[in-house]
Design an enzyme around this catalytic site. Structure first.
Site, PDB file in Angstrom:
ATOM      1  N   LYS A   1       0.834  -1.204   0.000  1.00 52.81           N
ATOM      2  CA  LYS A   1       0.000   0.000   0.000  1.00 52.81           C
ATOM      3  C   LYS A   1       0.865   1.249   0.000  1.00 52.81           C
ATOM      4  O   LYS A   1       0.634   2.178  -0.788  1.00 52.81           O
ATOM      5  CB  LYS A   1      -0.910  -0.037   1.234  1.00 52.81           C
ATOM      6  CG  LYS A   1      -2.152   0.792   1.105  1.00 52.81           C
ATOM      7  CD  LYS A   1      -3.033   0.646   2.348  1.00 52.81           C
ATOM      8  CE  LYS A   1      -3.794  -0.669   2.344  1.00 52.81           C
ATOM      9  NZ  LYS A   1      -4.430  -0.938   3.666  1.00 52.81           N
TER      10      LYS A   1
ATOM     11  N   ARG B   1      -3.104   2.923   8.545  1.00 48.79           N
ATOM     12  CA  ARG B   1      -3.427   1.774   7.688  1.00 48.79           C
ATOM     13  C   ARG B   1      -2.260   0.800   7.650  1.00 48.79           C
ATOM     14  O   ARG B   1      -1.137   1.194   7.368  1.00 48.79           O
ATOM     15  CB  ARG B   1      -3.731   2.255   6.276  1.00 48.79           C
ATOM     16  CG  ARG B   1      -4.634   3.447   6.241  1.00 48.79           C
ATOM     17  CD  ARG B   1      -4.671   4.128   4.870  1.00 48.79           C
ATOM     18  NE  ARG B   1      -5.299   3.317   3.841  1.00 48.79           N
ATOM     19  CZ  ARG B   1      -5.334   3.664   2.569  1.00 48.79           C
ATOM     20  NH1 ARG B   1      -4.736   4.783   2.157  1.00 48.79           N
ATOM     21  NH2 ARG B   1      -5.924   2.886   1.687  1.00 48.79           N
TER      22      ARG B   1
ATOM     23  N   GLY C   1      -6.035 -11.557   8.674  1.00 56.34           N
ATOM     24  CA  GLY C   1      -5.600 -11.619  10.063  1.00 56.34           C
ATOM     25  C   GLY C   1      -4.809 -10.393  10.477  1.00 56.34           C
ATOM     26  O   GLY C   1      -4.593 -10.147  11.657  1.00 56.34           O
TER      27      GLY C   1
ATOM     28  N   MET D   1      -4.152  -6.348  11.002  1.00 57.95           N
ATOM     29  CA  MET D   1      -5.017  -5.266  11.432  1.00 57.95           C
ATOM     30  C   MET D   1      -5.474  -4.444  10.241  1.00 57.95           C
ATOM     31  O   MET D   1      -4.744  -4.249   9.294  1.00 57.95           O
ATOM     32  CB  MET D   1      -4.300  -4.356  12.410  1.00 57.95           C
ATOM     33  CG  MET D   1      -5.303  -3.594  13.236  1.00 57.95           C
ATOM     34  SD  MET D   1      -4.576  -2.174  14.017  1.00 57.95           S
ATOM     35  CE  MET D   1      -4.702  -1.010  12.683  1.00 57.95           C
TER      36      MET D   1
ATOM     37  N   ARG E   1      -3.394  -0.850  -6.736  1.00 57.42           N
ATOM     38  CA  ARG E   1      -2.477  -2.002  -6.815  1.00 57.42           C
ATOM     39  C   ARG E   1      -2.851  -2.781  -8.064  1.00 57.42           C
ATOM     40  O   ARG E   1      -3.962  -2.608  -8.615  1.00 57.42           O
ATOM     41  CB  ARG E   1      -2.597  -2.877  -5.575  1.00 57.42           C
ATOM     42  CG  ARG E   1      -3.905  -3.585  -5.509  1.00 57.42           C
ATOM     43  CD  ARG E   1      -4.137  -4.301  -4.198  1.00 57.42           C
ATOM     44  NE  ARG E   1      -5.583  -4.363  -4.012  1.00 57.42           N
ATOM     45  CZ  ARG E   1      -6.189  -4.657  -2.888  1.00 57.42           C
ATOM     46  NH1 ARG E   1      -5.497  -4.898  -1.805  1.00 57.42           N
ATOM     47  NH2 ARG E   1      -7.497  -4.704  -2.820  1.00 57.42           N
TER      48      ARG E   1
ATOM     49  N   HIS F   1      -9.432 -31.525   6.704  1.00 61.47           N
ATOM     50  CA  HIS F   1      -9.385 -32.909   6.226  1.00 61.47           C
ATOM     51  C   HIS F   1     -10.091 -33.024   4.881  1.00 61.47           C
ATOM     52  O   HIS F   1      -9.553 -33.582   3.917  1.00 61.47           O
ATOM     53  CB  HIS F   1     -10.046 -33.814   7.275  1.00 61.47           C
ATOM     54  CG  HIS F   1     -10.082 -35.257   6.880  1.00 61.47           C
ATOM     55  ND1 HIS F   1     -11.169 -35.816   6.238  1.00 61.47           N
ATOM     56  CD2 HIS F   1      -9.163 -36.240   7.001  1.00 61.47           C
ATOM     57  CE1 HIS F   1     -10.911 -37.097   6.002  1.00 61.47           C
ATOM     58  NE2 HIS F   1      -9.709 -37.380   6.458  1.00 61.47           N
TER      59      HIS F   1
ATOM     60  N   SER G   1      13.934 -42.239 -15.154  1.00 58.42           N
ATOM     61  CA  SER G   1      12.684 -41.511 -15.007  1.00 58.42           C
ATOM     62  C   SER G   1      12.377 -41.467 -13.516  1.00 58.42           C
ATOM     63  O   SER G   1      12.292 -42.502 -12.860  1.00 58.42           O
ATOM     64  CB  SER G   1      11.559 -42.211 -15.768  1.00 58.42           C
ATOM     65  OG  SER G   1      10.350 -41.535 -15.512  1.00 58.42           O
TER      66      SER G   1
ATOM     67  N   CYS H   1       8.049 -39.045 -14.176  1.00 60.61           N
ATOM     68  CA  CYS H   1       6.670 -39.477 -14.378  1.00 60.61           C
ATOM     69  C   CYS H   1       6.022 -39.426 -13.002  1.00 60.61           C
ATOM     70  O   CYS H   1       6.688 -39.419 -11.999  1.00 60.61           O
ATOM     71  CB  CYS H   1       6.625 -40.877 -14.969  1.00 60.61           C
ATOM     72  SG  CYS H   1       7.496 -42.115 -14.016  1.00 60.61           S
TER      73      CYS H   1
ATOM     74  N   TYR I   1      12.499 -33.953 -19.767  1.00 58.39           N
ATOM     75  CA  TYR I   1      11.044 -33.901 -19.966  1.00 58.39           C
ATOM     76  C   TYR I   1      10.312 -34.163 -18.660  1.00 58.39           C
ATOM     77  O   TYR I   1      10.882 -34.696 -17.704  1.00 58.39           O
ATOM     78  CB  TYR I   1      10.600 -34.918 -21.030  1.00 58.39           C
ATOM     79  CG  TYR I   1      10.723 -36.363 -20.612  1.00 58.39           C
ATOM     80  CD1 TYR I   1       9.698 -37.002 -19.911  1.00 58.39           C
ATOM     81  CD2 TYR I   1      11.871 -37.094 -20.905  1.00 58.39           C
ATOM     82  CE1 TYR I   1       9.822 -38.317 -19.517  1.00 58.39           C
ATOM     83  CE2 TYR I   1      11.995 -38.412 -20.517  1.00 58.39           C
ATOM     84  CZ  TYR I   1      10.962 -39.026 -19.818  1.00 58.39           C
ATOM     85  OH  TYR I   1      11.072 -40.327 -19.418  1.00 58.39           O
TER      86      TYR I   1
HETATM   87  P1  ADP Z   1      -7.878  -2.227   3.231  1.00 56.08           P
HETATM   88  O1  ADP Z   1      -6.482  -2.680   3.072  1.00 56.08           O
HETATM   89  O2  ADP Z   1      -8.729  -3.124   4.060  1.00 56.08           O
HETATM   90  O3  ADP Z   1      -8.492  -1.866   1.923  1.00 56.08           O
HETATM   91  P2  ADP Z   1      -7.439   0.558   3.652  1.00 56.08           P
HETATM   92  O4  ADP Z   1      -6.278   0.991   4.443  1.00 56.08           O
HETATM   93  O5  ADP Z   1      -7.304   0.643   2.193  1.00 56.08           O
HETATM   94  O6  ADP Z   1      -7.824  -0.902   4.109  1.00 56.08           O
HETATM   95  O7  ADP Z   1      -8.680   1.407   4.122  1.00 56.08           O
HETATM   96  C1  ADP Z   1     -10.004   1.077   3.803  1.00 56.08           C
HETATM   97  C2  ADP Z   1     -10.749   2.292   3.303  1.00 56.08           C
HETATM   98  O8  ADP Z   1     -10.687   3.331   4.236  1.00 56.08           O
HETATM   99  C3  ADP Z   1     -10.139   2.881   2.054  1.00 56.08           C
HETATM  100  O9  ADP Z   1     -10.618   2.241   0.904  1.00 56.08           O
HETATM  101  C4  ADP Z   1     -10.632   4.285   2.093  1.00 56.08           C
HETATM  102  O10 ADP Z   1     -11.887   4.369   1.490  1.00 56.08           O
HETATM  103  C5  ADP Z   1     -10.734   4.565   3.575  1.00 56.08           C
HETATM  104  N1  ADP Z   1      -9.610   5.401   3.942  1.00 56.08           N
HETATM  105  C6  ADP Z   1      -8.371   5.016   4.310  1.00 56.08           C
HETATM  106  N2  ADP Z   1      -7.588   6.089   4.547  1.00 56.08           N
HETATM  107  C7  ADP Z   1      -8.341   7.165   4.292  1.00 56.08           C
HETATM  108  C8  ADP Z   1      -8.106   8.575   4.326  1.00 56.08           C
HETATM  109  N3  ADP Z   1      -6.920   9.080   4.656  1.00 56.08           N
HETATM  110  N4  ADP Z   1      -9.126   9.378   3.990  1.00 56.08           N
HETATM  111  C9  ADP Z   1     -10.318   8.881   3.659  1.00 56.08           C
HETATM  112  N5  ADP Z   1     -10.608   7.588   3.597  1.00 56.08           N
HETATM  113  C10 ADP Z   1      -9.634   6.731   3.918  1.00 56.08           C
HETATM  114 MG    MG Z   2      -7.873  -0.684   0.732  1.00 57.14          MG
END
Ligand code: ADP
Ligand code: MG
Ligand code: MG
Length: 903
Positions: free
Chosen positions: A30, A99, A108, A110, A344, A460, A787, A855, A875
């Protein structure tokens, strides 16, 4: 800005302007992409990224590294200067989001905390700054407490949701937007109480404390249990750490002229060009993803805010051109001003991956090597399964994990026994369980598909189903499965035994009733039924183009495992360049059983010779058919491998038959002889018993008959003007002396049969016993080819038998991360692969030009193909359906310098 005197080593914080997309290791995905967009001049809210190095240092020592606090302070100050506001200022607060963002996105970890910097005082300032928009300010504050409570302090999220529902209920509405400023102020009070109750403290009012706690929580989440498990399974190194992004807040919840959305630059489902996205007016980002309110298609933004819409389309085109790939983006509009919050290279379906790669070549953005690099064999394999035809009215009733691909419909059963019964009556059944266990194995074998309400990709059910190539959806947790009552409920429907359901093991979707199945157009293409030049199917055109390039690029040849002319023919259509494994066992089954029983019962001498003489022409006819079909391509025939008692009836059944017949006073001489033979031949560990070359050395004439049949068949084909290239393969050799003994006899027979026909017969061996791999230099003296039988090599290398372990404990090993993937699915490069490497090197050293192949199922597994390419084999050989996958991956291996990157 960070203090200038700091070395890069101690530099823990990067302004967005300092990074770029190639710094994912340091800044996470990100952060690296936010920096890239900033440097492209796109409208990204200013901010900074705390590096993965800082996270690693924190995790090592349990405290923030020296200098981090100061650098954050410095970057924050510079951000405050740039924005003309201070974090949490009571009159005009700067707010930020915190973020997480690791190199690989991970469940998992945050999530995000928005609106950091709000407190009881700055909420008033925020409202004033927004022109007296109280509703907006209190809405932002309640979101902060909710997200901060949940993700930073582990307050159960339902409590907040419950309070929100109550507020809406009291107001008589379902819609968040109907809550006014007073309602939201009251909700903030309720949220604070929830926070205090669970944390034993008041919601922190100090903005900098909020920020620091949030940053620390992101660091800590790297070691959350779910994240650790995920990494182990995916083989993501445990020491990468996560970065933290601190981003100036922009507001999509300021009113109808604001909003937030997500978009793709092409359709991630089909790859079609166009605009794909969702938009939600008057909302903050989390609402879109959470699906709390109904979004509108992105196209509608054109009516709402044409300027922003046009700007967005321009940016999307720019990003595609820059990343040279499908991008997904997250954006927010604040009172008519567009902000980019994330981009991305976007995830896509298997079909879209091929179609988009082809389009990008047409558009001149990438070349064919790059297109080949961007697709993979797992995707191709997915496209070869039949699919459900969903142009009808079928809506899934549940969605689980696509644990083992395929499309299966059938009658629901809840027990293994019932599955076996119904299947024996010719019914298709779907075995439904909460989770499966080793007692369900028979039912799983009998069923067409398996559906469970619990467990993930390594449960399983998932592991065993994949091993069997059987369709499986696991963890469909909307299903309430009640086995004793023989029913399950889902979304208001009750499904009982005998009702029909359909499951899609690729998407994890579950449907009621029978969904019609349609064959894969990609298979039709491989079968030669669809002409890639004239079809208007973009997927077929793209697959054809990329496969053609893979074939031109690859060094590895691809052969197939085929025992019959029909299999051989199909494999050739799929592009096989020979047979790498023709098993001869089936030539001893069916109406030939009788002869085999005679052979086994023969005391020796004449009786045995007669049985062998009777088998000879039958085997020869089989080989003639296969050699004709392969028309001069090499055919590796493996001499008989399994223990002979596999050709006799099971002990219990025989014993019962004998007893019953005796009771009736019938003549049981033959059955008794059989029974005593079966008793005599019983083995405690058949896998390690009298089989393979050992049989050939113990039963006179057996291998000789097979060698003669092969040689005679080749000569017959050659005399008819055809061509045959047989390679005789001796199984289970562990010592060169075994091979030499077989070879001496075989050479005599071959010389006698072949005469001056011009037919050339090679003699080689499987390398499947660890001792053979370790003495490959000696064995190569007597072998013209090796083989690798990687199934047995895996079994004997690890010391477990596949049939016993897959159902018994593999799920646990996968869960514990001892395996990332079953070593039967993908070669264990470190252990079993090392044996392959040693044998290849020492074999070639002893006999330059020694032909090397593999094989066994690994020959069609993408990662394994890359490994075999790298080890230098000539191969791989795999089942007919896997041949295209192996061709594609062999091509990818040849163009890639970094090996496989299927992650
Ligand atoms: P995830 O990885 O779960 O997508 P993000 O970090 O991208 O989490 O945040 C989720 C959403 O929160 C983003 O898509 C955006 O819409 C909102 N968000 C994150 N940062 C900001 C910001 N600085 N201003 C406004 N909205 C934000
Ligand atoms: Mg996002
Ligand atoms: Mg074997």
């Amino acid at each position: 800005m960070a203090a200038k005197e700091e070395t890069v080593e101690g530099k823990y914080v990067y302004d967005f302007a300092e990074g770029n997309k190639d710094l994912k290791d340091l800044l996470g995905g990100k952060g690296a992409n936010l920096a890239e967009m900033t440097n492209l001049g796109l409208p990204v809210p200013p901010g900074f990224t705390i590096t993965t190095e800082a996270c690693k240092a924190y995790l090592m020592t349990g405290r923030e590294p020296d200098g981090l606090a100061g650098q954050i302070e410095a970057h924050l100050e510079s951000l405050e200067r740039e924005m003309g506001r201070r974090l949490g200022d009571p009159d005009d607060p700067l707010l930020v989001s915190v973020r997480s963002g690791a190199k690989f996105s991970m469940p998992g970890m945050m999530e995000t905390v928005l609106n950091v910097g709000l407190n009881d005082r700055s909420v008033i300032g925020l409202s004033t700054q927004a022109g007296g928009n109280d509703r907006f300010a209190w809405d932002s504050y309640r979101r902060l407490i909710q997200m901060f409570g949940k993700t930073v302090c582990e307050v159960p999220g339902e409590e907040f949701e419950h309070a929100l529902d109550e507020a809406k209920h009291a107001k008589g509405t379902q819609n968040d937007l109907d809550l006014d400023a007073d309602d939201l102020r009251a909700l903030v009070d309720a949220y604070k109480k929830i926070f205090a109750k669970h944390t034993g403290r008041e919601f922190p009012q100090e903005p900098r404390e909020q920020l620091d706690l949030a940053i620390r929580a992101v660091f800590d989440s790297w070691n959350a249990e779910r994240a650790i498990l995920y990494r182990r399974q995916e083989r993501i190194p445990a020491d990468l750490g996560t970065a933290v992004n601190v981003v100036t807040m922009v507001f999509g919840n300021l009113g109808p002229d604001s909003g937030t959305g997500v978009a793709f630059t092409r359709d991630p489902g089909s790859g079609a060009q166009g605009i794909y996205g969702d938009y939600l007016a008057n909302a903050q980002g989390e609402d879109v993803v959470a699906g709390i309110r109904n979004t509108v298609p992105l196209q509608e933004l054109e009516q709402l805010d044409k300027t922003s819409y046009d700007q967005l389309l321009g940016i999307m085109a720019r990003l595609e051109e820059h990343y040279k790939d499908l991008c997904d983006i997250e954006f927010t509009i604040e009172r008519g001003k567009l902000w980019m919050l994330q981009t991305r290279v976007g995830k896509r379906t298997a079909a879209a991956a091929f179609v988009i790669a082809g389009q990008l070549v047409d558009e001149g953005l990438i070349d064919l090597d790059e297109a080949l690099h961007r697709v993979n064999g797992a995707q191709l394999a997915q496209l070869m399964f039949p699919r459900f035809q969903l142009d009808h009215d079928f809506q899934p009733v549940a969605r689980g994990i696509g644990a083992s691909p395929g499309a299966a419909s059938g009658k629901v059963v809840f027990t293994s026994a019932r599955a076996v019964e119904l299947a024996a009556e010719g019914e298709s059944v779907i075995l439904v369980r909460r989770e499966t266990n080793p007692d369900d194995l028979n039912g799983m074998i009998a069923a067409k598909g398996i559906l469970t309400s619990r467990g993930g990709k390594t449960s399983h059910a998932a592991v065993v189903a994949r091993g069997m190539g059987k369709t499986c959806v696991s963890g469909a947790d909307e299903l309430e499965v009640n086995v004793p009552a023989k029913k399950f409920t889902v979304g208001g429907h009750t499904v009982g035994e005998g009702d029909v359901v359909s499951i899609d093991g690729t998407t994890g979707r579950v449907y009621l009733g029978e969904v019609p199945v349609t064959p894969s157009e990609v298979v039709q293409y491989f079968e030669g039924e669809l002409d890639p030049e004239t079809t208007d199917d973009p997927l077929v055109r793209a697959v054809h183009r990329i496969m053609t390039h893979a074939d031109a690029a690859r060094r590895l040849r691809v052969r197939t495992n085929a025992d019959t002319g029909a299999d051989a023919a199909r494999a050739r259509r799929f592009g096989a360049e020979g047979i790498g494994l023709c098993r001869t066992e089936h030539m001893f089954l069916g109406d030939r059983r009788e002869l085999v029983e005679r052979l086994i019962l023969a005391g020796g001498g004449r009786e045995r010779d007669e049985a062998l003489a009777a088998l000879l022409p039958l085997q020869r006819a089989d080989f003639v058919e296969i050699f004709r079909e392969m028309d001069g391509l090499p055919v590796t025939v493996r001499l008989i491998d399994p223990p002979l008692h596999e050709f006799l009836p099971p002990l219990e059944q025989l014993a019962v038959n004998v007893a019953v017949a005796q009771e009736r006073g019938e003549d049981v001489a033959k059955e008794e002889a059989l029974l005593s033979a079966v008793r005599r031949m019983h083995e405690e560990n058949p896998m390690l018993g009298l089989r393979g070359v050992r049989l050939g050395l113990v039963i006179p004439g057996l291998f000789a008959m097979q060698v003669r049949a092969i040689a005679e068949a080749a000569v017959a084909v050659a005399r008819d003007g055809g061509a045959a290239c047989p390679e005789i393969m001796v199984p289970l050799v562990g010592a060169v002396q075994e091979l030499e003994t077989v070879r001496a006899e075989a050479e005599k027979i071959i010389a006698e049969v072949v005469g001056d026909s011009g037919v050339d017969v090679l003699i080689g061996t499987m390398i499947e016993v660890p001792r053979a791999a370790l003495t490959a230099g000696q064995i190569a003296e007597a072998a013209e080819f090796f083989s690798f039988g990687t199934n047995d090599l895996t079994q004997m290398g690890w010391g477990f038998s596949r049939d016993d372990v897959e159902g018994a404990f593999f799920w646990r090993y996968l869960e514990l991360g001892i395996f990332g993937i079953s070593p039967f699915e993908s070669i264990d490069a470190d252990g079993v692969g090392r044996l392959v490497r040693i044998a290849a090197e020492e074999g070639r050293a002893a006999r330059p030009g020694l032909k090397l192949g593999v094989c066994g199922e690994h020959g069609g597994d993408p990662d394994s193909v890359h490994f075999f390419h790298e080890v230098g084999l000539d191969y791989v050989s795999c089942s007919p359906f896997r041949v295209p996958v192996a061709r594609l991956e062999a091509g990818r291996a040849a163009i890639s310098t970094t090996g496989s990157d299927s992650r």
